[in-house]
Design a protein around this motif. Structure first.
Motif, PDB file in Angstrom:
ATOM      1  N   ASP A 114       5.702   1.167   6.016  1.00 44.10           N
ATOM      2  CA  ASP A 114       4.532   0.905   5.945  1.00 44.10           C
ATOM      3  C   ASP A 114       4.006  -0.315   6.615  1.00 44.10           C
ATOM      4  O   ASP A 114       3.915  -1.351   5.968  1.00 44.10           O
ATOM      5  N   ASP A 116       1.600  -1.704   8.270  1.00 39.95           N
ATOM      6  CA  ASP A 116       0.346  -2.458   8.157  1.00 39.95           C
ATOM      7  C   ASP A 116       0.196  -2.856   6.766  1.00 39.95           C
ATOM      8  O   ASP A 116      -0.992  -3.515   6.382  1.00 39.95           O
ATOM      9  N   ASP A 118      -0.787  -1.204   4.103  1.00 42.24           N
ATOM     10  CA  ASP A 118      -2.040  -0.834   3.325  1.00 42.24           C
ATOM     11  C   ASP A 118      -1.606   0.071   2.298  1.00 42.24           C
ATOM     12  O   ASP A 118      -2.516   0.727   1.551  1.00 42.24           O
ATOM     13  N   SER A 120      -0.009   2.838   2.388  1.00 45.94           N
ATOM     14  CA  SER A 120       0.597   4.463   2.677  1.00 45.94           C
ATOM     15  C   SER A 120       1.036   4.592   3.873  1.00 45.94           C
ATOM     16  O   SER A 120       0.645   3.563   4.744  1.00 45.94           O
ATOM     17  N   ILE A 121       1.652   5.276   4.338  1.00 50.68           N
ATOM     18  CA  ILE A 121       2.251   5.806   5.550  1.00 50.68           C
ATOM     19  C   ILE A 121       1.555   6.674   6.222  1.00 50.68           C
ATOM     20  O   ILE A 121       1.353   7.771   5.778  1.00 50.68           O
ATOM     21  N   GLY A 122       0.973   6.241   7.316  1.00 52.41           N
ATOM     22  CA  GLY A 122       0.134   7.173   8.067  1.00 52.41           C
ATOM     23  C   GLY A 122       1.047   7.747   9.344  1.00 52.41           C
ATOM     24  O   GLY A 122       2.278   7.592   9.536  1.00 52.41           O
ATOM     25  N   GLU A 125       2.865   5.611  11.833  1.00 54.40           N
ATOM     26  CA  GLU A 125       3.993   4.753  10.957  1.00 54.40           C
ATOM     27  C   GLU A 125       5.096   5.569  10.828  1.00 54.40           C
ATOM     28  O   GLU A 125       6.391   5.296  10.851  1.00 54.40           O
TER      29      GLU A 125
HETATM   30 CA   LIG Z   1       0.248   2.004   6.289  1.00 54.18          CA
END
Ligand SMILES: [Ca+2]
Ligand SMILES: [Ca+2]
Ligand SMILES: [Ca+2]
Length: 168
Positions: A114, A116, A118, A120-122, A125
Motif C-alpha cells: 500500500d 500511498d 490509503d 487499501s491496495i489498488g 499497487e
Molecule cells: Ca493504496
C-alpha cells in the motif's frame, strides 16, 4: 488439494520469505526483509524507529518459524520443513488464532504494498508488487488475479489477511 497446497507453500517460501534466493530460510532472510520493508514503507527514505520495529517483528517471526519448522535444528528451514511446520501451526485455524508473528508479518507486507498509505491496495499497487516478486509474462494475468481478489477495485487489509492466509 494436496498438490495445490504444496505449490502454494513453495510459492510463499520462494517469493515472499527467501529473499536471498538460496532455497532455504534462515535468519539472514528476515534481517534483509526488515531493511527492505523499512525502505519500501518509506518510499526510499530511512526511519530508524520504523526499522527497529520491523527488525523486531522479523526476528520474532524467524524465531517462531524456526521453533515451528526447523525440525533438524540446523538453523535453516527448507521448503519441506516449512510446509510441515506451517501445516501443524496454521492449518484448520482461524486467522485470529494464528501465531502473532504471522499476523504481524502479513500486516507489514500489506503496508509495503500500500505505497500511498490509503489503507487499501489498488490495481496499480498490486501490479507493482507482483512484478517485483515474480516474472510476469502478460499484464492480463495480473489484472485477472486482481479482479479475483479485490472488491470494488480495492484490497483492504482484512481482505488481504484472509487472502494471504488462504494462500498459506
Ligand atoms: Ca493504496
Ligand atoms: Ca534464504
Ligand atoms: Ca532445518
Amino acid at each position: 488439494m494436496a498438490n495445490s497446497w504444496t505449490n502454494r507453500v513453495k510459492f510463499l517460501v520462494r517469493y515472499m520469505y527467501d529473499i536471498d534466493n538460496n532455497g532455504v530460510l534462515d535468519k539472514t532472510d528476515f534481517e534483509c526483509l526488515a531493511v527492505k520493508n523499512t525502505i519500501m514503507e518509506g518510499k526510499g527514505s530511512w526511519d530508524a524507529t520504523k526499522y527497529a520495529k520491523n527488525k523486531e517483528v522479523m526476528i520474532n517471526l524467524w524465531d517462531q518459524i524456526a521453533e515451528i519448522a526447523d525440525f533438524d535444528k540446523n538453523g535453516e528451514v527448507d521448503s519441506d520443513e516449512f510446509m510441515k511446520g506451517v501445516e501443524t501451526a496454521c492449518k484448520g485455524k482461524a486467522y485470529a488464532d494464528l501465531p502473532n508473528a504471522f499476523k504481524f508479518f502479513i500486516e507489514a507486507q500489506f503496508r509495503t504494498i500500500d505505497v500511498d498509505g490509503d489503507g487499501s491496495i489498488g490495481l496499480d499497487e498490486f501490479r507493482y508488487d507482483c512484478v517485483n516478486r515474480m516474472p510476469v509474462k502478460e499484464v492480463t494475468e495480473l489484472d485477472a488475479a486482481f479482479s479475483k481478489i479485490s472488491l470494488d477495485g480495492d484490497i483492504t487489509l482484512p481482505r488481504y489477511q484472509v487472502y494471504l492466509y488462504k494462500t498459506i
